[in-house]
Design a protein around this motif. Structure first.
Motif, PDB file in Angstrom:
ATOM      1  N   LEU A 155       0.809  -1.216   0.000  1.00  0.00           N
ATOM      2  CA  LEU A 155       0.000   0.000   0.000  1.00  0.00           C
ATOM      3  C   LEU A 155       0.846   1.273   0.000  1.00  0.00           C
ATOM      4  CD1 LEU A 155      -2.887  -0.994   2.445  1.00  0.00           C
ATOM      5  CD2 LEU A 155      -2.977  -0.825  -0.046  1.00  0.00           C
ATOM      6  N   LYS A 156       2.108   1.155   0.359  1.00  0.00           N
ATOM      7  CA  LYS A 156       2.981   2.324   0.283  1.00  0.00           C
ATOM      8  C   LYS A 156       3.049   2.856  -1.148  1.00  0.00           C
ATOM      9  CE  LYS A 156       6.120   1.290   4.160  1.00  0.00           C
ATOM     10  NZ  LYS A 156       7.526   0.938   4.522  1.00  0.00           N
ATOM     11  N   GLY A 157       2.951   1.939  -2.117  1.00  0.00           N
ATOM     12  CA  GLY A 157       2.971   2.354  -3.514  1.00  0.00           C
ATOM     13  C   GLY A 157       1.762   3.168  -3.924  1.00  0.00           C
ATOM     14  N   PHE A 158       0.703   3.143  -3.105  1.00  0.00           N
ATOM     15  CA  PHE A 158      -0.514   3.912  -3.385  1.00  0.00           C
ATOM     16  C   PHE A 158      -0.649   5.087  -2.410  1.00  0.00           C
ATOM     17  CE2 PHE A 158      -1.097  -0.475  -4.578  1.00  0.00           C
ATOM     18  CZ  PHE A 158      -1.494  -0.368  -5.889  1.00  0.00           C
ATOM     19  N   GLU A 159       0.439   5.341  -1.692  1.00  0.00           N
ATOM     20  CA  GLU A 159       0.466   6.434  -0.716  1.00  0.00           C
ATOM     21  C   GLU A 159      -0.662   6.288   0.294  1.00  0.00           C
ATOM     22  OE1 GLU A 159       1.428  10.407  -2.295  1.00  0.00           O
ATOM     23  OE2 GLU A 159       1.436   9.479  -4.290  1.00  0.00           O
ATOM     24  N   VAL A 160      -0.868   5.053   0.723  1.00  0.00           N
ATOM     25  CA  VAL A 160      -1.881   4.781   1.741  1.00  0.00           C
ATOM     26  C   VAL A 160      -1.172   4.592   3.075  1.00  0.00           C
ATOM     27  CG1 VAL A 160      -3.710   3.231   2.510  1.00  0.00           C
ATOM     28  CG2 VAL A 160      -3.431   3.713   0.078  1.00  0.00           C
ATOM     29  N   PRO A 161      -1.261   5.568   3.963  1.00  0.00           N
ATOM     30  CA  PRO A 161      -0.576   5.458   5.244  1.00  0.00           C
ATOM     31  C   PRO A 161      -1.313   4.515   6.180  1.00  0.00           C
ATOM     32  CG  PRO A 161      -1.838   7.493   5.169  1.00  0.00           C
ATOM     33  CD  PRO A 161      -2.025   6.825   3.836  1.00  0.00           C
ATOM     34  N   THR A 162      -0.685   3.446   6.549  1.00  0.00           N
ATOM     35  CA  THR A 162      -1.306   2.503   7.466  1.00  0.00           C
ATOM     36  C   THR A 162      -0.220   1.684   8.138  1.00  0.00           C
ATOM     37  OG1 THR A 162      -3.033   0.813   7.674  1.00  0.00           O
ATOM     38  CG2 THR A 162      -1.603   0.669   5.747  1.00  0.00           C
ATOM     39  N   THR A 163      -0.606   0.788   8.986  1.00  0.00           N
ATOM     40  CA  THR A 163       0.315  -0.132   9.648  1.00  0.00           C
ATOM     41  C   THR A 163      -0.302  -1.525   9.589  1.00  0.00           C
ATOM     42  OG1 THR A 163      -0.719   0.093  11.824  1.00  0.00           O
ATOM     43  CG2 THR A 163       1.010   1.697  11.256  1.00  0.00           C
ATOM     44  N   PRO A 164       0.496  -2.570   9.765  1.00  0.00           N
ATOM     45  CA  PRO A 164      -0.085  -3.923   9.783  1.00  0.00           C
ATOM     46  C   PRO A 164      -1.180  -4.071  10.839  1.00  0.00           C
ATOM     47  CG  PRO A 164       2.303  -4.054   9.591  1.00  0.00           C
ATOM     48  CD  PRO A 164       1.973  -2.608   9.853  1.00  0.00           C
ATOM     49  N   GLU A 165      -1.047  -3.305  11.931  1.00  0.00           N
ATOM     50  CA  GLU A 165      -2.037  -3.388  13.013  1.00  0.00           C
ATOM     51  C   GLU A 165      -3.372  -2.754  12.627  1.00  0.00           C
ATOM     52  OE1 GLU A 165       1.819  -4.158  14.160  1.00  0.00           O
ATOM     53  OE2 GLU A 165       1.134  -2.180  13.450  1.00  0.00           O
ATOM     54  N   ASN A 166      -3.349  -1.897  11.597  1.00  0.00           N
ATOM     55  CA  ASN A 166      -4.585  -1.222  11.172  1.00  0.00           C
ATOM     56  C   ASN A 166      -5.117  -1.760   9.849  1.00  0.00           C
ATOM     57  OD1 ASN A 166      -4.938   0.618  13.330  1.00  0.00           O
ATOM     58  ND2 ASN A 166      -3.265   1.867  12.530  1.00  0.00           N
ATOM     59  N   ILE A 167      -4.697  -2.973   9.510  1.00  0.00           N
ATOM     60  CA  ILE A 167      -5.188  -3.638   8.303  1.00  0.00           C
ATOM     61  C   ILE A 167      -6.020  -4.842   8.703  1.00  0.00           C
ATOM     62  CG2 ILE A 167      -4.499  -5.013   6.298  1.00  0.00           C
ATOM     63  CD1 ILE A 167      -2.097  -3.162   5.969  1.00  0.00           C
ATOM     64  N   LYS A 214      -7.149   8.558   1.317  1.00  0.00           N
ATOM     65  CA  LYS A 214      -6.599   8.078   2.586  1.00  0.00           C
ATOM     66  C   LYS A 214      -5.242   8.701   2.876  1.00  0.00           C
ATOM     67  CE  LYS A 214      -6.580   5.339   6.205  1.00  0.00           C
ATOM     68  NZ  LYS A 214      -7.462   5.654   7.365  1.00  0.00           N
ATOM     69  N   SER A 215      -4.473   8.997   1.831  1.00  0.00           N
ATOM     70  CA  SER A 215      -3.141   9.561   2.039  1.00  0.00           C
ATOM     71  C   SER A 215      -3.192  10.942   2.671  1.00  0.00           C
ATOM     72  CB  SER A 215      -2.381   9.637   0.709  1.00  0.00           C
ATOM     73  OG  SER A 215      -2.964  10.612  -0.147  1.00  0.00           O
ATOM     74  N   MET A 216      -4.339  11.634   2.553  1.00  0.00           N
ATOM     75  CA  MET A 216      -4.487  12.985   3.101  1.00  0.00           C
ATOM     76  C   MET A 216      -5.242  12.997   4.427  1.00  0.00           C
ATOM     77  SD  MET A 216      -5.465  14.909  -0.482  1.00  0.00           S
ATOM     78  CE  MET A 216      -6.388  13.568  -1.246  1.00  0.00           C
ATOM     79  N   ASP A 217      -5.633  11.823   4.892  1.00  0.00           N
ATOM     80  CA  ASP A 217      -6.502  11.691   6.064  1.00  0.00           C
ATOM     81  C   ASP A 217      -5.658  11.611   7.337  1.00  0.00           C
ATOM     82  OD1 ASP A 217      -8.672  11.140   7.754  1.00  0.00           O
ATOM     83  OD2 ASP A 217      -8.483   8.983   7.406  1.00  0.00           O
ATOM     84  N   HIS A 218      -5.744  12.643   8.169  1.00  0.00           N
ATOM     85  CA  HIS A 218      -4.965  12.682   9.407  1.00  0.00           C
ATOM     86  C   HIS A 218      -5.826  12.518  10.656  1.00  0.00           C
ATOM     87  CE1 HIS A 218      -1.615  13.884   6.915  1.00  0.00           C
ATOM     88  NE2 HIS A 218      -2.271  14.956   6.497  1.00  0.00           N
ATOM     89  N   HIS A 219      -7.136  12.356  10.456  1.00  0.00           N
ATOM     90  CA  HIS A 219      -8.033  12.294  11.615  1.00  0.00           C
ATOM     91  C   HIS A 219      -8.936  11.047  11.596  1.00  0.00           C
ATOM     92  CE1 HIS A 219      -6.785  16.352  12.717  1.00  0.00           C
ATOM     93  NE2 HIS A 219      -6.979  16.706  11.453  1.00  0.00           N
ATOM     94  N   GLY A 220      -8.624  10.086  10.747  1.00  0.00           N
ATOM     95  CA  GLY A 220      -9.355   8.824  10.778  1.00  0.00           C
ATOM     96  C   GLY A 220     -10.726   8.844  10.159  1.00  0.00           C
ATOM     97  N   HIS A 221     -10.951   9.718   9.166  1.00  0.00           N
ATOM     98  CA  HIS A 221     -12.265   9.785   8.520  1.00  0.00           C
ATOM     99  C   HIS A 221     -12.414   8.789   7.367  1.00  0.00           C
ATOM    100  CE1 HIS A 221     -14.114  13.326  10.447  1.00  0.00           C
ATOM    101  NE2 HIS A 221     -12.867  13.711  10.630  1.00  0.00           N
ATOM    102  N   VAL A 222     -11.319   8.274   6.836  1.00  0.00           N
ATOM    103  CA  VAL A 222     -11.371   7.448   5.633  1.00  0.00           C
ATOM    104  C   VAL A 222     -11.169   5.973   5.972  1.00  0.00           C
ATOM    105  CG1 VAL A 222     -10.369   7.001   3.360  1.00  0.00           C
ATOM    106  CG2 VAL A 222     -10.487   9.349   4.231  1.00  0.00           C
ATOM    107  N   ILE A 223     -12.108   5.162   5.500  1.00  0.00           N
ATOM    108  CA  ILE A 223     -11.955   3.702   5.504  1.00  0.00           C
ATOM    109  C   ILE A 223     -11.581   3.317   4.077  1.00  0.00           C
ATOM    110  CG2 ILE A 223     -13.077   1.476   5.853  1.00  0.00           C
ATOM    111  CD1 ILE A 223     -14.989   2.857   7.795  1.00  0.00           C
ATOM    112  N   TYR A 224     -10.403   2.747   3.940  1.00  0.00           N
ATOM    113  CA  TYR A 224      -9.876   2.434   2.606  1.00  0.00           C
ATOM    114  C   TYR A 224     -10.055   0.950   2.322  1.00  0.00           C
ATOM    115  CZ  TYR A 224      -6.345   1.877  -1.118  1.00  0.00           C
ATOM    116  OH  TYR A 224      -5.688   1.575  -2.284  1.00  0.00           O
ATOM    117  N   LEU A 225     -10.645   0.646   1.155  1.00  0.00           N
ATOM    118  CA  LEU A 225     -10.871  -0.736   0.740  1.00  0.00           C
ATOM    119  C   LEU A 225     -10.005  -1.048  -0.473  1.00  0.00           C
ATOM    120  CD1 LEU A 225     -14.784  -0.919   0.841  1.00  0.00           C
ATOM    121  CD2 LEU A 225     -13.179  -1.260   2.724  1.00  0.00           C
ATOM    122  N   LYS A 226      -9.290  -2.153  -0.410  1.00  0.00           N
ATOM    123  CA  LYS A 226      -8.453  -2.570  -1.537  1.00  0.00           C
ATOM    124  C   LYS A 226      -8.681  -4.053  -1.789  1.00  0.00           C
ATOM    125  CE  LYS A 226      -5.412  -2.033  -4.697  1.00  0.00           C
ATOM    126  NZ  LYS A 226      -5.782  -1.182  -5.835  1.00  0.00           N
TER     127      LYS A 226
END
Length: 492
Positions: free
Chosen positions: A170-182, A307-319
């Motif tokens: 997901l780093k290639g899609f500029e999706v900031p996340t961690t394994p714990e949040n997947i 999701k890459s611009m989301d700093h307050h947890g508003h976006v649920i990203y589905l892949k």
């Protein structure tokens, strides 16, 4: 027959009843010959006037969906052109009609896997373009090294190794996340369903694009949501109209497919992505960013994810990985943060206690390997060739009055017909010649626009694509010529 009546929307009650019955007929939930409730019974059940139900039934009969037989009742009717041979049934299941269900529609399922030879209705990728042999070898190797994997449950959240791999991917899609949040899901469809069952109940306001992915409509309708729609143009969701809606209503969920939108193929601009996020933050709403195939771009990479611009947890990203890698594995992920993620994880536990471990382990060696990069590069090339073939055929053979959107990526092409021409009728003629596509009505929720259709150029090979588009253009020529000859639409 359960019909959800929403009294706080601008759509008339009779229109809601009319549309609900059409949805159930087109979904196959109400089949030919099924008797509908009497006007009196339905008005009592819904708490509306007799006049309201009568108006809805009259419109349905005028459009040819139902027929009233004096002294017997009102029945679902199938037009002669829709009739198919049916085997005689030796058993009667009529008693089942007395069992109430809560399915308002399930249109997408009707077009997912179909018997027609030329299948342009579902956005799947030709199995011949997928890494089947490599995955087969990996499954054999995995079972040889760990035969007990078939007797093991995986983690509810998903295999830890796979979540780590998806974090890197997901780093290639500029999706900031961690394994714990997947959270690993059984495809993106389950991700949509988990969000809906966790956060959406009867009367909650959900905003969707119009048109949009039919499977999402089916899910949110099933939750009894009040759904408001925002049109899509070449730059994605019209955020100016969204802002006006949000000034009057406070949606709990905003569902969007910003990259290679399904069905239109449009790409939301970076500016609109930022505006959409600003709107959601201002009204404390959740954005569902559905990203089925942003890897499939033909010219340049699409803009960064919302999701890459989301700093307050508003976006649920589905892949989803099903389309581009292994449909049989049905693997998708949900990326979210905070208590929203925790509640989605609880919903996943309630649903199935975790996706199958075997399928998760099967795709693991491929995801972040050079093979994956090579596969995606070849896939983009192959699908661009097929897209170009369809565009060339449409340019050569389609009649005047037919237009389309040129997709810069993804799997689908959105075609618009003359306003009087119903794509459901065109589909009936197409099926007679072993061709199927997705009628545009399946992609609209409220004010259905029947003069559109979606063809997927990703599943059929070039030969069948050539045959299918040629057949489609011939049918359109025939329908439009018939209209010109009669001087009026054959449907009115």
């Amino acid at each position: 027959m359960q019909i959800d009546i929403q009294r706080n929307v601008e759509i008339s009650l009779s229109k809601q009843i009319y549309q609900s019955i059409i949805d159930r007929i087109r979904s196959g939930l109400l089949q030919e010959g099924v008797q509908l409730p009497s006007v009196r019974d339905l008005s009592k059940q819904l708490g509306v006037s007799l006049v309201t139900v009568v108006k809805a039934y009259q419109e349905l009969e005028k459009e040819g969906f139902i027929t009233s037989i004096q002294g017997r009742g009102t029945f679902v009717k199938v037009k002669k052109s829709e009739e198919v041979d049916k085997k005689e049934e030796t058993l009667s299941y009529d008693w089942q009609l007395s069992v109430q269900d809560y399915l308002p529609r399930s249109q997408f399922a009707r077009f997912h896997l179909v018997p027609e030879k030329i299948h342009l209705s579902s956005s799947m990728i030709d199995p011949g373009l997928l890494p089947n042999r490599f995955l087969e070898q990996e499954v054999h190797k995995m079972l040889s090294n760990n035969p007990r994997i078939l007797s093991q449950y995986g983690e509810i959240q998903g295999d830890a190794e796979l979540r780590n791999a998806m974090h890197e991917y997901l780093k290639g899609f500029e999706v900031p996340t961690t394994p714990e949040n997947i959270l690993v899901t059984s495809g993106s469809q389950q991700g949509i369903d988990l969000v809906a069952r966790t956060f959406v109940g009867p009367g909650d306001v959900v905003v969707m694009e119009a048109p949009t992915y039919p499977g999402a409509i089916d899910v949110f309708r099933g939750r009894g949501a009040t759904i408001l729609t925002v049109p899509v143009d070449k730059d994605g969701m019209r955020v100016d109209i969204l802002q006006n809606l949000c000034d009057k209503h406070k949606p709990k969920i905003i569902y969007t497919i910003p990259t290679f939108h399904n069905p239109t193929g449009s790409v939301m601009t970076l500016k609109r992505r930022r505006q959409l996020l600003d709107i959601a933050q201002s009204i404390q709403s959740i954005i569902i960013e559905d990203d089925p195939c942003s890897e499939i771009y033909f010219d340049k990479k699409p803009p960064a994810s919302i999701k890459s611009m989301d700093h307050h947890g508003h976006v649920i990203y589905l892949k989803g990985l099903s389309k581009t890698l292994a449909p049989g594995c049905r693997i998708g992920i949900v990326a979210a943060t905070g208590s929203i993620f925790n509640r989605l994880l609880a919903a996943k536990a309630n649903t199935d206690l975790g996706s199958p471990l075997l399928t998760q382990k099967s795709i693991l060696p491929f995801i972040n390997s050079k093979r994956m990069l090579d596969h995606l590069k070849k896939l983009r090339t192959a699908l661009r060739i097929r897209r170009d073939l369809v565009l060339e055929l449409l340019s050569q053979h389609s009649p005047d009055g037919v237009s389309w959107v040129i997709p810069q990526g993804g799997l689908n092409l959105w075609i618009s017909l003359p306003s009087w021409l119903d794509s459901n009728h065109v589909l009936l003629e197409a099926k007679k010649q072993q061709l199927t596509f997705l009628p545009g009505s399946a992609c609209f929720l409220v004010e259905q626009e029947n003069n559109h259709l979606r063809v997927s150029y990703s599943y059929m090979n070039e030969l069948l694509l050539h045959q299918g588009i040629t057949i489609l253009c011939n049918i359109l020529h025939s329908e439009i010529s018939s209209k010109k000859a009669s001087g009026s639409s054959p449907y009115f």
